[in-house]
Design a protein around this motif. Structure first.
Motif: not given
Length: 283
Positions: A29, A32-33, A36, A52, A55-56, A58-59, A63, A232
């Motif tokens: 994850r 992935t972040r 993106l 997810l 995030l889907t 947001e992007y 994504l 992160e």
């Protein structure tokens, strides 16, 4: 279900396309972040991709998520074909899906051992096999194999986990030699402990035998003060590796992990030297 398959949105010609397994938590994850946020596009898979969803949203368009069980070879090949159809190519493939089998070797059942290797080793093998034709046709691509800092040395209570990662290392080293002529890069990533949920959501535990109670207590005391870093922190380093013209074939992730790997290598070297005379007498 496949989501956000609009390939025209946020599809810069200069952006990379990532295919990441085990992307719903932890290192997957985080990576992935980070990809993106850096302007790349990602096909993110996991057995359960619902985490997810934020995030889907947001992007949107950058994504794509769908469910994938990497232990199912036919599903993996179909999933890779589906992924290529989304953005037309794959630039970075991250074999991150995996879990932890925790328990003494004697305690591990046949079902547990087979299920563990089906995901941690064979899952990575199936993904590697499935993506190679696409990467070879492109004449480029980078395969990242998520191994472990402990893959070079067995350790009590995680021996099967280490064995699966050792197998992945060996396979990946051979694969790197096979793919180099086609312009495809392979990097083995060896992370130390991160706060990924591996020891909770991602763990299968054996039924404990009383004979190992003392050893378990010793191990628990050894790990009691361990504070795992946030995944992160690793993501930008991995993105840096992907951007390199000549990336390392193997990279330990984490300062403490690096020190420990060096200590294990030194101990192994000393053990080899201790038996040198006998080795030479053997022919």
């Amino acid at each position: 279900m496949l989501t956000n398959t609009n390939t025209n949105t946020n599809s810069s010609a200069g952006s990379r396309v990532w295919f990441i397994t085990g992307a719903s938590r932890g290192l997957g994850r985080a990576l992935t972040r980070a990809a993106l946020a850096g302007g790349d596009r990602v096909i993110a898979t996991a057995r359960d991709v619902s985490p997810l969803a934020p995030l889907t949203a947001e992007y949107e368009g950058a994504l794509v998520t769908f469910s994938l069980d990497v232990s199912d070879r036919a599903a993996v090949f179909a999933g890779v074909e589906r992924a290529v159809a989304v953005f037309g190519r794959l630039d970075v493939v991250v074999n991150n899906a995996g879990g932890l089998l925790f328990g003494m070797t004697e305690e591990v059942t046949e079902a547990q051992a087979r299920a563990h290797f089906d995901t941690n080793f064979f899952g990575a093998l199936w993904v590697s096999q499935a993506v190679v034709p696409q990467l070879r046709e492109q004449g480029s691509g980078h395969l990242l194999q998520m191994s472990s800092m402990g893959s070079g040395s067995g350790f009590a209570s995680v021996a099967l986990y280490g064995a699966g990662k050792a197998a992945l290392d060996s396979m990946s080293e051979g694969l790197a030699m096979e793919l180099e002529p086609f312009g495809i890069k392979v990097t083995i990533l060896q992370p130390g402990g991160y706060a990924t949920g591996l020891f909770t959501q991602g763990t299968t535990a054996t039924a404990e035998r009383e004979e190992y109670a003392q050893l378990r207590a010793k191990l628990a005391a050894m790990w009691a003060d361990t504070v795992d870093p946030n995944p992160e922190e690793a993501a930008p380093v991995i993105r840096e590796v992907v951007a390199m013209e000549r990336p390392p074939n193997r990279l330990v992730l984490g300062g403490l992990a690096y020190d420990q790997v060096c200590q294990m290598a030194e101990a192994r070297s000393e053990e080899l030297a201790r038996g040198e005379a006998m080795s030479r007498r053997a022919g």
